[in-house]
Structures are given as C-alpha cells and as structure tokens.
Design a protein around this motif. Sequence first.
Motif, PDB file in Angstrom:
ATOM      1  N   ARG A   1      94.120  48.594  40.832  1.00  0.00           N
ATOM      2  CA  ARG A   1      94.165  48.686  42.296  1.00  0.00           C
ATOM      3  C   ARG A   1      92.759  48.657  42.856  1.00  0.00           C
ATOM      4  O   ARG A   1      91.806  48.991  42.152  1.00  0.00           O
ATOM      5  CB  ARG A   1      94.815  50.012  42.723  1.00  0.00           C
ATOM      6  N   PRO A   2      92.617  48.282  44.098  1.00  0.00           N
ATOM      7  CA  PRO A   2      91.296  48.396  44.736  1.00  0.00           C
ATOM      8  C   PRO A   2      90.838  49.846  44.739  1.00  0.00           C
ATOM      9  O   PRO A   2      91.639  50.771  44.867  1.00  0.00           O
ATOM     10  CB  PRO A   2      91.550  47.891  46.169  1.00  0.00           C
ATOM     11  N   ILE A   3      89.552  50.055  44.593  1.00  0.00           N
ATOM     12  CA  ILE A   3      89.008  51.400  44.485  1.00  0.00           C
ATOM     13  C   ILE A   3      89.343  52.252  45.709  1.00  0.00           C
ATOM     14  O   ILE A   3      89.546  53.464  45.604  1.00  0.00           O
ATOM     15  CB  ILE A   3      87.479  51.357  44.269  1.00  0.00           C
ATOM     16  N   GLU A   4      89.468  51.641  46.868  1.00  0.00           N
ATOM     17  CA  GLU A   4      89.762  52.388  48.092  1.00  0.00           C
ATOM     18  C   GLU A   4      91.107  53.107  48.011  1.00  0.00           C
ATOM     19  O   GLU A   4      91.327  54.103  48.696  1.00  0.00           O
ATOM     20  CB  GLU A   4      89.756  51.457  49.297  1.00  0.00           C
TER      21      GLU A   4
ATOM     22  N   ASP B   1      91.118  59.997  42.805  1.00  0.00           N
ATOM     23  CA  ASP B   1      91.678  60.133  41.460  1.00  0.00           C
ATOM     24  C   ASP B   1      90.662  59.675  40.420  1.00  0.00           C
ATOM     25  O   ASP B   1      90.464  60.325  39.385  1.00  0.00           O
ATOM     26  CB  ASP B   1      92.956  59.298  41.361  1.00  0.00           C
ATOM     27  N   LEU B   2      89.993  58.558  40.673  1.00  0.00           N
ATOM     28  CA  LEU B   2      89.008  58.051  39.724  1.00  0.00           C
ATOM     29  C   LEU B   2      87.865  59.033  39.537  1.00  0.00           C
ATOM     30  O   LEU B   2      87.453  59.331  38.413  1.00  0.00           O
ATOM     31  CB  LEU B   2      88.461  56.698  40.199  1.00  0.00           C
ATOM     32  N   PHE B   3      87.332  59.561  40.631  1.00  0.00           N
ATOM     33  CA  PHE B   3      86.153  60.411  40.548  1.00  0.00           C
ATOM     34  C   PHE B   3      86.468  61.845  40.125  1.00  0.00           C
ATOM     35  O   PHE B   3      85.600  62.527  39.562  1.00  0.00           O
ATOM     36  CB  PHE B   3      85.427  60.424  41.896  1.00  0.00           C
ATOM     37  N   ASN B   4      87.697  62.297  40.363  1.00  0.00           N
ATOM     38  CA  ASN B   4      87.998  63.708  40.117  1.00  0.00           C
ATOM     39  C   ASN B   4      89.002  63.962  39.003  1.00  0.00           C
ATOM     40  O   ASN B   4      89.036  65.064  38.443  1.00  0.00           O
ATOM     41  CB  ASN B   4      88.519  64.359  41.401  1.00  0.00           C
ATOM     42  N   GLU B   5      89.833  62.963  38.668  1.00  0.00           N
ATOM     43  CA  GLU B   5      90.933  63.200  37.738  1.00  0.00           C
ATOM     44  C   GLU B   5      90.965  62.197  36.587  1.00  0.00           C
ATOM     45  O   GLU B   5      92.004  62.002  35.973  1.00  0.00           O
ATOM     46  CB  GLU B   5      92.272  63.144  38.495  1.00  0.00           C
TER      47      GLU B   5
END
Length: 223
Positions: free
Chosen positions: A110-113, A118-122
Amino acid sequence: MNARNNILDKLRKSVAGSTPINDNYDISLVTKPWSYAPEERINRLRTLMEAVHTEIHITTQKNWPPLVEQLLHDKQIPSLLIAPNTPHGRQLEAYWNGKAELPSLKAYDRPIEQWKADLFNETPASLTGTLGAITATGSLVLWPDQHEPRLMSLVPPLHIALLHASKIEDNFYTFHEKYKWREGMPTNALLISGPSKTADIEQVLAYGAHGPKDLVVLIIKDA
C-alpha cells in the motif's frame, strides 16, 4: 545576450583551436589494490561487517526461509515485513503457508500514507533482497523500487537482508561497471555497511538512531 550566455560564450572562445588532452587515467589505481580471489570475498565481507555489529549467516537458496524462522524465534520478533511481489517474498510466503504459531507476515502493498503509523510503530522487522555487495568496503548495495521501497530497509528496528554470494563484487568500480550505473540508476541507491549508529559530542556510540538497530545478512551460496 544575458549574463549566463555571455559567460558560456567566453568559455567557448577560450578553448577554440585547442586540442583535448587524452584521458590516460589508470583504472588499475582504483581496482588492483582492492581485488580479491573469489573464495576470499565472503570472508572479507563478513569480517568488515561483523566488525560494525552486523550479524552474518551463510545459508542456501533452500534453507534461508527456515533460518529466518529461527532468527525471528530467537529474537522474539512477532511480525516481519516483506515484499510479496518479489521472488524471495513469494518463497517465504510459500514456506510460511500452513505453519502454525509463526510470526505474522506483513505485506508492503500500500502507499505509505495509508499505513505510516503501523510501519513506524508496529513493524519490528523487515526482509529485503539486495543488488549485491562490495568486498573492499564491506557494504551491501540496495536499489529500492516500487516492490521494496527504501523505507523497508530504513524504518524497522531489525533489517534482514538476503545476499547472493555470486553478486559480491571486489570494489565500487567493478560494481559500477557490472550494473552499468552510467546508463541508468534508481532515484535512490543505498550502500549499507552495518546497523545505524551515531555518537554524541561526548563520543558515546548509540545504535538505531537513524535507521535499524540490528542488521542481519543471510549470504546465500549458489549451488
């Protein structure tokens, strides 16, 4: 005539009638001191990368998925980010399929937006491929693309990188020539020599300040 054109015109006139000097640059100056026998490349790369806290494992094309499983178990990692549209992503998914109680696989699809938090924290770990490696400097080379964006190797605290032994080159020049960088490069190329580290004004070394705290490289020996 504007100032720019005026300057260029003066430069052209200054070399009018002159003869260019032949390029006699000796390529061996940047290749010969940094050339290694094929059987030495893995050992030198391993020595340089382990010296800066990189974890190295030697494996095979068949055995790297169970090795990833064991690493995640030993490090108590609950999930792993993968690129499902890559050959290694599909191989890992196939190995994972049907096995119970394994860490979950997250797909970067998916696009990072849509999932930045979730990507940065989980997302505690990721797995990516590599374009190859440079023996002389002990560096991995990554060419991020739409399947494996650079955030995959820069954000999760643990980065697991797959490296084929056949793609380990002697030095930066030979790597540059092999992959014809002058003919086209991605918008971003990464040379990684170890986990992220930095030191404050008192020279206290800290890992993970600007990228992964841990780097694990799986060197796949080709049959």
